[in-house]
Write an enzyme that holds these catalytic residues in place. Structure first.
Site: not given
Ligand code: CO8
Length: 372
Positions: A153-156, A333
């Site tokens: 979820v990439a950055c999250s 993340s």
């Protein structure tokens, strides 16, 4: 049953790159490019590469240095990417190695052994391969009985991974979950791109989530609730993927690496993140003034300053909203987990804190927590 975070681990590689080292290498690469292409630049066919600057980087981002898993190659102007030795199928993968380092630290902090864990989530911006899952490789290396899976979820990825752990515990499908974020991002950085060459660093973080009744560590945080939102945007993008082979395109071209419209991201994500946090706190009849600690995503110091200002009506102190960007840079993340890992032990019983990630997708994920 109350679900808690009972341990957190932060691991970083030994090697790091300062802004000055990075800029010297980039500028030498740019000079070389400009010399080699002087005729075409003169004729207006090509654009000269501008110089980067260490002062700009620190002012625009708050970053002074970044850790890197393999420094060799990244600063070599004939290469401009880390040189990572391939490993055979019978060897521990690079990403599993990073995951293991972080996982071991989180287990110690949570006062757990591998035998206590029954689910492993590896959640990060990229996985080194599609399958078998890095989580299952880590599960095997630690001797954990149960199940594991990878998620992106990439950055999250870290907060969303903790959300899934929370739900698995609430559903009774797991008793003690290890969430790991092995952010090996340096292979995806375009070290020849002035706008983004400075942004990212490599790191591994991990958390242990379980029920309060089984938690025995020194620092236990009740998870009061989780909140997530996503909204599609192409402003932060990597087109790297397995379909490139069939598209007959360069699988390693610049659009296959991290690229972004940084200004647009800044403008769009700050209000989204501030509104998200305010709404999440409201769910518990809390206001920003009730929050003792803000463990925010670490993409850019100016973003964090602005978000806190919107919420508090004033700048947050370093103690309230710790920044780790100077040492770690943006670690995809893992940023909010690093901040949590380094700055959670001093809170006292009843103190409220919030972990919040924001970035590519766009994706925003938060957890409101309270020190037990
Ligand atoms: N050195 C010197 N000058 C520079 C440099 C540089 N390195 N870079 C840009 N400049 C110049 C520009 O050319 C521009 O000049 P001019 O005004 O003449 O046009 C001037 O400096 C200002 O440029 P910008 O407008 O681009 O600068 P900003 O002040 O907006 O700062 C930032 C740029 C830092 C990128 C800023 O826009 C920002 O932080 N935006 C938000 C970015 C963000 O949060 N991104 C999220 C990243 S995604 C994520 O976190 C995870 C993704 C998955 C991981 C990927 C791992 C590889």
């Amino acid at each position: 049953q109350q679900i808690v975070i009972s341990g957190v681990g932060v691991w970083h590689p030994e090697e790091s790159i300062t802004n000055e080292e990075l800029v010297n290498s980039y500028n030498a690469y740019a000079d070389n490019y400009n010399n080699e292409n002087a005729d075409k630049i003169e004729a207006g066919v090509l654009t000269a590469m501008p110089h980067s600057s260490a002062e700009f980087i620190e002012k625009a981002s708050g970053i002074k240095s970044r850790y890197i898993y393999q420094k060799e190659g990244a600063l070599d102007i004939t290469r401009m990417k880390p040189q990572i030795a391939p490993r055979g199928d019978d060897m521990l993968s690079h990403q599993a190695e990073i995951a293991l380092e972080a996982a071991k630290k989180a287990l110690v902090a949570a006062n757990k052994t591998a035998q206590d864990i029954d689910a492993v989530i590896v959640s990060c911006a990229y996985t080194q391969r599609a399958y078998p899952a890095i989580a299952i490789e880590v599960q095997e290396a630690l001797g954990i009985e149960g199940f594991g899976f990878d998620m992106l979820v990439a950055c999250s990825a870290a907060t969303f991974g903790m959300h899934r752990a929370y739900e698995m515990l609430a559903a009774g499908s797991a008793k003690c979950v290890l969430v790991i974020n092995p952010e090996l991002v340096s292979p995806q950085i375009n070290y020849t791109d002035r706008d983004s060459h400075f942004i990212f660093g490599d790191v591994g973080t991990a958390t242990v989530l379980e029920h309060a009744e089984t938690a025995t560590s020194d620092h236990i945080y009740d998870v009061l609730s989780t909140k997530a939102v996503t909204k599609y945007s192409s402003n932060i993008r990597s087109n790297f993927g397995y379909v490139s082979r069939a598209e007959d395109v360069d699988p390693y071209g610049p659009d296959k690496l991290f690229h972004q419209a940084g200004r647009k991201v800044f403008k769009e994500v700050c209000p989204m993140a501030a509104d998200h946090i305010a709404a999440h706190l409201e769910r518990h009849n809390l206001t920003p003034a009730d929050v003792k600690r803000w463990w925010l995503h670490q993409a850019n110091i100016n973003m964090n300053t602005l978000i806190c200002k919107r919420l508090l009506g004033r700048e947050a102190t370093k103690e309230e909203a710790p920044i780790v960007l100077d040492e770690y840079a943006n670690t995809a993340s893992a940023g909010s987990v690093i901040a949590f890992g380094l700055y959670h032990q001093d809170l006292t019983s009843g103190d409220i804190g919030i972990l919040c990630s924001f970035g590519a997708g766009y994706s925003i994920g938060s957890l409101v927590v309270q020190k037990r």
